[in-house]
Design a protein around this motif. Structure first.
Motif, mmCIF file in Angstrom:
data_model
loop_
_atom_site.group_PDB
_atom_site.id
_atom_site.type_symbol
_atom_site.label_atom_id
_atom_site.label_comp_id
_atom_site.label_asym_id
_atom_site.label_seq_id
_atom_site.Cartn_x
_atom_site.Cartn_y
_atom_site.Cartn_z
ATOM 1 N N SER A 1 32.859 -45.097 39.175
ATOM 2 C CA SER A 1 32.750 -44.017 40.161
ATOM 3 C C SER A 1 33.517 -42.782 39.700
ATOM 4 O O SER A 1 34.439 -42.880 38.905
ATOM 5 N N ALA A 2 33.132 -41.654 40.252
ATOM 6 C CA ALA A 2 33.820 -40.399 39.933
ATOM 7 C C ALA A 2 35.080 -40.199 40.770
ATOM 8 O O ALA A 2 35.799 -39.223 40.594
ATOM 9 N N SER A 3 35.378 -41.131 41.671
ATOM 10 C CA SER A 3 36.567 -41.047 42.511
ATOM 11 C C SER A 3 37.222 -42.423 42.575
ATOM 12 O O SER A 3 36.528 -43.429 42.776
ATOM 13 N N THR B 1 36.481 -44.786 45.609
ATOM 14 C CA THR B 1 35.143 -45.354 45.749
ATOM 15 C C THR B 1 34.776 -46.267 44.577
ATOM 16 O O THR B 1 33.670 -46.793 44.528
ATOM 17 N N SER B 2 35.703 -46.478 43.661
ATOM 18 C CA SER B 2 35.455 -47.363 42.523
ATOM 19 C C SER B 2 35.400 -48.819 42.980
ATOM 20 O O SER B 2 36.088 -49.207 43.922
ATOM 21 N N THR C 1 42.488 -48.049 50.716
ATOM 22 C CA THR C 1 42.243 -46.798 50.009
ATOM 23 C C THR C 1 42.916 -45.649 50.739
ATOM 24 O O THR C 1 43.104 -45.689 51.951
ATOM 25 N N ASN D 1 43.245 -40.266 47.536
ATOM 26 C CA ASN D 1 43.199 -40.154 46.081
ATOM 27 C C ASN D 1 43.436 -41.458 45.340
ATOM 28 O O ASN D 1 43.642 -41.444 44.135
ATOM 29 N N SER D 2 43.462 -42.599 46.041
ATOM 30 C CA SER D 2 43.796 -43.845 45.348
ATOM 31 C C SER D 2 43.171 -45.063 46.020
ATOM 32 O O SER D 2 42.725 -44.994 47.160
ATOM 33 N N ASN E 1 43.530 -40.917 41.393
ATOM 34 C CA ASN E 1 42.891 -39.754 40.804
ATOM 35 C C ASN E 1 43.960 -38.947 40.086
ATOM 36 O O ASN E 1 45.024 -38.677 40.650
ATOM 37 N N ASN F 1 34.945 -40.432 35.146
ATOM 38 C CA ASN F 1 35.253 -41.713 35.789
ATOM 39 C C ASN F 1 36.488 -42.397 35.213
ATOM 40 O O ASN F 1 36.545 -43.616 35.119
ATOM 41 N N PHE G 1 40.765 -42.809 35.466
ATOM 42 C CA PHE G 1 41.863 -42.626 36.395
ATOM 43 C C PHE G 1 43.126 -43.274 35.862
ATOM 44 O O PHE G 1 43.064 -44.224 35.083
#
Length: 191
Positions: free
Chosen positions: A40-42, A45-46, A111, A114-115, A144, A152, A154
């Protein structure tokens, strides 16, 4: 007097044998950090790690306090955050010594903006003589980064602590056997 010396010698031998079979649990805390590539890009949401990047051991106390600066850690990938058991999830190598972290379970704890934090549980084993398999529990947090690491990717940190695994009564069984042996020796010497 000879009987007393024999009884004391037998008791000493029994104590030594009982002590020599007791394994020592792994203790302390170990932490890792680096970066991960995910799906994921965040970070929040990974759902899985596709690869680990620049892994370092950044905290090592207890059993791990003696790890050298040359110690390496290899982490299993790909890895889903809600995976089942994974043998050899993490492996630390320091010269001839290895510590293998076998994952029993993992699940997303929560979550933030940012994490994401994942709970981990399993057992660590080692080829170091005298160390017994020991349960571990810990967390891994993906965050992030303030600057772009790449698509993707982190930053991550992980902290693992250890809980002794009960020996299933082996120590009591050995102690009972030693005491029974002493009773038999005493009876034979008295006769």
């Amino acid at each position: 007097m000879k009987k007393l010396i024999k009884v004391v010698a037998a008791a000493a031998l029994a104590v030594v044998l009982t002590q020599s079979v007791q394994a020592v649990p792994i203790t302390g805390v170990i932490g890792f950090s680096g970066a991960v590539a995910t799906d994921s890009a965040s970070a929040p949401t990974s759902t899985l790690v596709s690869s680990w990047i620049n892994n370092v051991i950044n905290l090592n106390t207890g059993t791990f306090a003696s790890l050298s600066g040359a110690a390496t850690v290899v982490l299993h990938s790909p890895w889903s955050f809600s995976s089942g058991p994974i043998a050899g999830f993490w492996v630390i190598t320091d010269g001839a010594n290895t510590y293998t972290f076998n994952l029993s379970a993992s699940a997303v704890e929560g979550t933030l903006a940012n994490s994401i934090t994942i709970d981990l549980a399993g057992t660590v084993t080692s080829n170091v003589a005298g160390l017994s398999p020991t349960a571990f529990a810990g967390t891994l947090t993906l965050q992030n980064p303030s600057g772009a690491l790449g698509d993707n990717q982190f930053k991550y940190t992980s902290s693992i602590s250890f809980l002794p695994v009960p020996d299933g009564g082996t120590t009591i069984l050995l102690l009972g056997s030693a005491l029974s042996g002493l009773a038999l020796i005493r009876r034979k010497l008295a006769a």
